[in-house]
Design a protein around this motif. Structure first.
Motif, PDB file in Angstrom:
ATOM      1  N   LYS A 249       0.822  -1.217   0.000  1.00 59.37           N
ATOM      2  CA  LYS A 249       0.000   0.000   0.000  1.00 59.37           C
ATOM      3  C   LYS A 249       0.856   1.268   0.000  1.00 59.37           C
ATOM      4  O   LYS A 249       0.329   2.379  -0.010  1.00 59.37           O
ATOM      5  CB  LYS A 249      -0.951   0.012   1.206  1.00 59.37           C
ATOM      6  CG  LYS A 249      -2.097  -0.964   1.062  1.00 59.37           C
ATOM      7  CD  LYS A 249      -3.005  -0.570  -0.088  1.00 59.37           C
ATOM      8  CE  LYS A 249      -4.205  -1.460  -0.229  1.00 59.37           C
ATOM      9  NZ  LYS A 249      -5.092  -1.010  -1.313  1.00 59.37           N
ATOM     10  N   GLY A 250       2.176   1.112   0.033  1.00 60.01           N
ATOM     11  CA  GLY A 250       3.065   2.265  -0.005  1.00 60.01           C
ATOM     12  C   GLY A 250       3.258   2.965   1.334  1.00 60.01           C
ATOM     13  O   GLY A 250       3.839   4.040   1.386  1.00 60.01           O
ATOM     14  N   VAL A 251       2.782   2.343   2.411  1.00 61.49           N
ATOM     15  CA  VAL A 251       2.942   2.934   3.749  1.00 61.49           C
ATOM     16  C   VAL A 251       4.345   2.644   4.286  1.00 61.49           C
ATOM     17  O   VAL A 251       4.965   3.504   4.910  1.00 61.49           O
ATOM     18  CB  VAL A 251       1.861   2.392   4.719  1.00 61.49           C
ATOM     19  CG1 VAL A 251       2.074   2.911   6.132  1.00 61.49           C
ATOM     20  CG2 VAL A 251       0.464   2.756   4.215  1.00 61.49           C
ATOM     21  N   LEU A 252       4.842   1.443   4.044  1.00 53.81           N
ATOM     22  CA  LEU A 252       6.184   1.052   4.452  1.00 53.81           C
ATOM     23  C   LEU A 252       7.063   0.866   3.218  1.00 53.81           C
ATOM     24  O   LEU A 252       6.553   0.554   2.132  1.00 53.81           O
ATOM     25  CB  LEU A 252       6.139  -0.258   5.248  1.00 53.81           C
ATOM     26  CG  LEU A 252       5.481  -0.199   6.621  1.00 53.81           C
ATOM     27  CD1 LEU A 252       5.401  -1.594   7.242  1.00 53.81           C
ATOM     28  CD2 LEU A 252       6.225   0.759   7.545  1.00 53.81           C
ATOM     29  N   PRO A 253       8.375   1.045   3.370  1.00 50.29           N
ATOM     30  CA  PRO A 253       9.287   0.845   2.230  1.00 50.29           C
ATOM     31  C   PRO A 253       9.170  -0.571   1.669  1.00 50.29           C
ATOM     32  O   PRO A 253       8.905  -1.522   2.413  1.00 50.29           O
ATOM     33  CB  PRO A 253      10.673   1.069   2.838  1.00 50.29           C
ATOM     34  CG  PRO A 253      10.440   1.870   4.077  1.00 50.29           C
ATOM     35  CD  PRO A 253       9.089   1.452   4.577  1.00 50.29           C
ATOM     36  N   PHE A 254       9.396  -0.684   0.372  1.00 46.43           N
ATOM     37  CA  PHE A 254       9.301  -1.965  -0.322  1.00 46.43           C
ATOM     38  C   PHE A 254      10.437  -2.079  -1.322  1.00 46.43           C
ATOM     39  O   PHE A 254      10.855  -1.084  -1.913  1.00 46.43           O
ATOM     40  CB  PHE A 254       7.945  -2.084  -1.034  1.00 46.43           C
ATOM     41  CG  PHE A 254       7.800  -3.338  -1.845  1.00 46.43           C
ATOM     42  CD1 PHE A 254       7.756  -4.575  -1.228  1.00 46.43           C
ATOM     43  CD2 PHE A 254       7.740  -3.278  -3.224  1.00 46.43           C
ATOM     44  CE1 PHE A 254       7.643  -5.748  -1.977  1.00 46.43           C
ATOM     45  CE2 PHE A 254       7.624  -4.438  -3.988  1.00 46.43           C
ATOM     46  CZ  PHE A 254       7.574  -5.674  -3.358  1.00 46.43           C
ATOM     47  N   ASP A 255      10.936  -3.284  -1.537  1.00 49.39           N
ATOM     48  CA  ASP A 255      12.015  -3.551  -2.483  1.00 49.39           C
ATOM     49  C   ASP A 255      11.655  -4.804  -3.279  1.00 49.39           C
ATOM     50  O   ASP A 255      11.740  -5.919  -2.749  1.00 49.39           O
ATOM     51  CB  ASP A 255      13.323  -3.744  -1.716  1.00 49.39           C
ATOM     52  CG  ASP A 255      14.522  -3.918  -2.626  1.00 49.39           C
ATOM     53  OD1 ASP A 255      14.480  -4.779  -3.528  1.00 49.39           O
ATOM     54  OD2 ASP A 255      15.520  -3.207  -2.415  1.00 49.39           O
ATOM     55  N   GLN A 256      11.242  -4.630  -4.522  1.00 57.23           N
ATOM     56  CA  GLN A 256      10.799  -5.756  -5.352  1.00 57.23           C
ATOM     57  C   GLN A 256      11.922  -6.745  -5.606  1.00 57.23           C
ATOM     58  O   GLN A 256      11.712  -7.956  -5.588  1.00 57.23           O
ATOM     59  CB  GLN A 256      10.227  -5.255  -6.683  1.00 57.23           C
ATOM     60  CG  GLN A 256       9.657  -6.362  -7.560  1.00 57.23           C
ATOM     61  CD  GLN A 256       8.442  -7.041  -6.949  1.00 57.23           C
ATOM     62  OE1 GLN A 256       7.457  -6.377  -6.638  1.00 57.23           O
ATOM     63  NE2 GLN A 256       8.499  -8.359  -6.775  1.00 57.23           N
ATOM     64  N   ARG A 257      13.137  -6.250  -5.835  1.00 56.78           N
ATOM     65  CA  ARG A 257      14.266  -7.141  -6.096  1.00 56.78           C
ATOM     66  C   ARG A 257      14.515  -8.062  -4.897  1.00 56.78           C
ATOM     67  O   ARG A 257      14.731  -9.266  -5.058  1.00 56.78           O
ATOM     68  CB  ARG A 257      15.510  -6.317  -6.424  1.00 56.78           C
ATOM     69  CG  ARG A 257      16.677  -7.138  -6.879  1.00 56.78           C
ATOM     70  CD  ARG A 257      17.856  -6.231  -7.317  1.00 56.78           C
ATOM     71  NE  ARG A 257      19.087  -6.915  -7.054  1.00 56.78           N
ATOM     72  CZ  ARG A 257      19.789  -6.860  -5.916  1.00 56.78           C
ATOM     73  NH1 ARG A 257      19.400  -6.097  -4.935  1.00 56.78           N
ATOM     74  NH2 ARG A 257      20.906  -7.543  -5.770  1.00 56.78           N
ATOM     75  N   LEU A 258      14.452  -7.491  -3.706  1.00 51.16           N
ATOM     76  CA  LEU A 258      14.641  -8.284  -2.499  1.00 51.16           C
ATOM     77  C   LEU A 258      13.469  -9.259  -2.297  1.00 51.16           C
ATOM     78  O   LEU A 258      13.677 -10.418  -1.920  1.00 51.16           O
ATOM     79  CB  LEU A 258      14.792  -7.358  -1.291  1.00 51.16           C
ATOM     80  CG  LEU A 258      15.288  -7.948   0.011  1.00 51.16           C
ATOM     81  CD1 LEU A 258      16.516  -8.825  -0.172  1.00 51.16           C
ATOM     82  CD2 LEU A 258      15.559  -6.831   1.005  1.00 51.16           C
ATOM     83  N   ALA A 259      12.257  -8.821  -2.584  1.00 54.82           N
ATOM     84  CA  ALA A 259      11.085  -9.714  -2.506  1.00 54.82           C
ATOM     85  C   ALA A 259      11.282 -10.906  -3.447  1.00 54.82           C
ATOM     86  O   ALA A 259      11.031 -12.058  -3.068  1.00 54.82           O
ATOM     87  CB  ALA A 259       9.806  -8.956  -2.839  1.00 54.82           C
ATOM     88  N   ASP A 260      11.746 -10.633  -4.660  1.00 56.41           N
ATOM     89  CA  ASP A 260      11.999 -11.718  -5.617  1.00 56.41           C
ATOM     90  C   ASP A 260      13.095 -12.659  -5.108  1.00 56.41           C
ATOM     91  O   ASP A 260      13.017 -13.871  -5.301  1.00 56.41           O
ATOM     92  CB  ASP A 260      12.388 -11.155  -6.980  1.00 56.41           C
ATOM     93  CG  ASP A 260      11.234 -10.468  -7.693  1.00 56.41           C
ATOM     94  OD1 ASP A 260      10.060 -10.712  -7.327  1.00 56.41           O
ATOM     95  OD2 ASP A 260      11.508  -9.657  -8.605  1.00 56.41           O
ATOM     96  N   GLY A 261      14.101 -12.093  -4.445  1.00 50.70           N
ATOM     97  CA  GLY A 261      15.198 -12.899  -3.909  1.00 50.70           C
ATOM     98  C   GLY A 261      14.779 -13.800  -2.754  1.00 50.70           C
ATOM     99  O   GLY A 261      15.471 -14.769  -2.443  1.00 50.70           O
ATOM    100  N   LEU A 262      13.655 -13.482  -2.125  1.00 54.55           N
ATOM    101  CA  LEU A 262      13.166 -14.263  -0.983  1.00 54.55           C
ATOM    102  C   LEU A 262      12.084 -15.271  -1.376  1.00 54.55           C
ATOM    103  O   LEU A 262      11.497 -15.922  -0.510  1.00 54.55           O
ATOM    104  CB  LEU A 262      12.651 -13.313   0.104  1.00 54.55           C
ATOM    105  CG  LEU A 262      13.765 -12.553   0.836  1.00 54.55           C
ATOM    106  CD1 LEU A 262      13.218 -11.311   1.509  1.00 54.55           C
ATOM    107  CD2 LEU A 262      14.461 -13.458   1.835  1.00 54.55           C
ATOM    108  N   LYS A 263      11.852 -15.432  -2.672  1.00 55.03           N
ATOM    109  CA  LYS A 263      10.859 -16.406  -3.143  1.00 55.03           C
ATOM    110  C   LYS A 263      11.237 -17.807  -2.712  1.00 55.03           C
ATOM    111  O   LYS A 263      12.411 -18.178  -2.712  1.00 55.03           O
ATOM    112  CB  LYS A 263      10.781 -16.385  -4.674  1.00 55.03           C
ATOM    113  CG  LYS A 263      10.030 -15.244  -5.262  1.00 55.03           C
ATOM    114  CD  LYS A 263      10.003 -15.355  -6.789  1.00 55.03           C
ATOM    115  CE  LYS A 263       9.291 -14.181  -7.403  1.00 55.03           C
ATOM    116  NZ  LYS A 263       9.381 -14.214  -8.870  1.00 55.03           N
ATOM    117  N   GLY A 264      10.205 -18.576  -2.354  1.00 56.81           N
ATOM    118  CA  GLY A 264      10.399 -20.003  -2.125  1.00 56.81           C
ATOM    119  C   GLY A 264      10.994 -20.399  -0.786  1.00 56.81           C
ATOM    120  O   GLY A 264      11.254 -21.584  -0.569  1.00 56.81           O
ATOM    121  N   ILE A 265      11.213 -19.462   0.096  1.00 61.11           N
ATOM    122  CA  ILE A 265      11.764 -19.825   1.410  1.00 61.11           C
ATOM    123  C   ILE A 265      10.645 -20.447   2.258  1.00 61.11           C
ATOM    124  O   ILE A 265       9.577 -19.859   2.396  1.00 61.11           O
ATOM    125  CB  ILE A 265      12.405 -18.601   2.100  1.00 61.11           C
ATOM    126  CG1 ILE A 265      13.665 -18.209   1.320  1.00 61.11           C
ATOM    127  CG2 ILE A 265      12.718 -18.898   3.567  1.00 61.11           C
ATOM    128  CD1 ILE A 265      14.429 -17.047   1.873  1.00 61.11           C
TER     129      ILE A 265
END
Length: 153
Positions: free
Chosen positions: A84-100
């Motif tokens: 929702k844009g209230v907290l910082p977000f990093d798509q690259r890092l989100a992608d790096g955490l896939k599948g854990i």
């Protein structure tokens, strides 16, 4: 806005690893919006579904274990507020955490520090600089402390 006489109870600051778990939920596509102010977040092993409700500002609730039993802002709420844009977000890092397999490793290590060290190793193997990851986690936690999101009743 709270009604007259109503108090806003802020969420406790979550353990650091919950920021990474929130990013993993986003990376895995486990957040399904049911409207502008509500979402379902599926746990990493698919066995649990959490409901997040938001007031459009800083009020938020979730029925995840960390929120219900420990009183901290749980990973489903963190993920929701990131999207929702209230907290910082990093798509690259989100992608790096896939599948854990978060539930599996949380149960294996039984403490957040060891879980975080495991995730650190995974991220480093996936080419992430831990200094960058650590700075991002600190940025999110700093925003949580500054904004003081509160519990919806």
């Amino acid at each position: 806005m709270p009604k007259s006489g109503e108090t806003r109870v802020p969420w406790k600051v979550p353990p650091r690893v919950k920021v990474l778990e929130a990013l993993g939920a986003v990376g895995d596509g486990r957040i399904i919006f049911k409207g502008e102010r509500e979402a379902q977040v599926t746990g990493s092993d698919g066995s649990r579904v959490y409901r997040v409700v938001w007031d459009g500002g800083l009020g938020i609730s979730s029925n995840d274990n960390g929120s219900v039993y420990k009183g901290y802002l749980g990973y489903p709420s963190i993920a929701f507020l990131m999207l929702k844009g209230v907290l910082p977000f990093d798509q690259r890092l989100a992608d790096g955490l896939k599948g854990i397999p978060w539930r599996e490793i949380n149960e294996k290590f039984k403490n957040y520090r060891d879980t975080e060290m495991y995730v650190k190793q995974v991220l480093e193997e996936r080419g992430f600089n831990w200094g960058y990851v650590n700075a991002f986690v600190e940025k999110v936690l700093s925003e949580i402390k500054r904004l003081r999101p509160y519990k919806l009743e």
